[in-house]
Design an enzyme around this catalytic site. Structure first.
Site, mmCIF file in Angstrom:
data_model
loop_
_atom_site.group_PDB
_atom_site.id
_atom_site.type_symbol
_atom_site.label_atom_id
_atom_site.label_comp_id
_atom_site.label_asym_id
_atom_site.label_seq_id
_atom_site.Cartn_x
_atom_site.Cartn_y
_atom_site.Cartn_z
ATOM 1 N N ASP A 27 -46.741 -33.846 30.268
ATOM 2 C CA ASP A 27 -47.210 -33.638 31.634
ATOM 3 C C ASP A 27 -47.271 -34.983 32.344
ATOM 4 O OD1 ASP A 27 -47.549 -30.873 31.339
ATOM 5 O OD2 ASP A 27 -49.600 -31.116 30.610
ATOM 6 N N ASP A 76 -44.000 -26.348 34.523
ATOM 7 C CA ASP A 76 -45.220 -25.621 34.891
ATOM 8 C C ASP A 76 -45.146 -25.148 36.349
ATOM 9 O OD1 ASP A 76 -46.284 -26.158 32.366
ATOM 10 O OD2 ASP A 76 -47.273 -27.995 33.057
#
Length: 122
Positions: A90, A104
């Site tokens: 991330d 995502d």
């Protein structure tokens, strides 16, 4: 195909951030918000994404096919991370929300659209 392009963009972005902006990178071993999941759930989600690829060929609504491709790209993009790194990379941090990545974002956009589409149709 849109799906392949989105997966490449997702993986390239993760690679670049991990190499050049390490301070922004975090690693997520769970699913949404870091919630832990057993390996078989992750595997099942991957199989479902592959099943959606088959399903895409039967859909006549172009807009739905675009959003399903977003869903598939997001799922496969994060599955690649889980298989290769045993975690998801991330790098998008907006302060008030847990960090996330392009895959995502693909998933979120797709799910929101598909839910609203089905609410509207039904």
């Amino acid at each position: 195909m849109l799906t392949v392009s989105l997966i490449i963009i997702d993986q390239l972005s993760k690679f670049l951030f991990e190499r050049h902006f390490q301070a922004l990178v975090s690693y997520n071993t769970g699913v949404a918000f870091g919630i832990p999941i057993p390996w078989f759930v992750s595997f099942t989600i991957g199989v479902l994404a592959l099943a959606f690829i088959y399903y895409l060929k039967r859909i006549e609504n172009l807009r739905i096919t675009w959003y399903l491709q977003l869903f598939i790209a997001g799922t496969i993009g994060n599955m690649i991370d889980r298989i290769w790194h045993n975690h998801v990379i991330d790098f998008i941090n907006i302060g008030f929300w847990p960090s996330f990545n392009l895959a995502d974002s693909y998933l979120t956009i797709a799910v929101i659209y598909i839910v609203f589409y089905h609410l509207k149709v039904d």
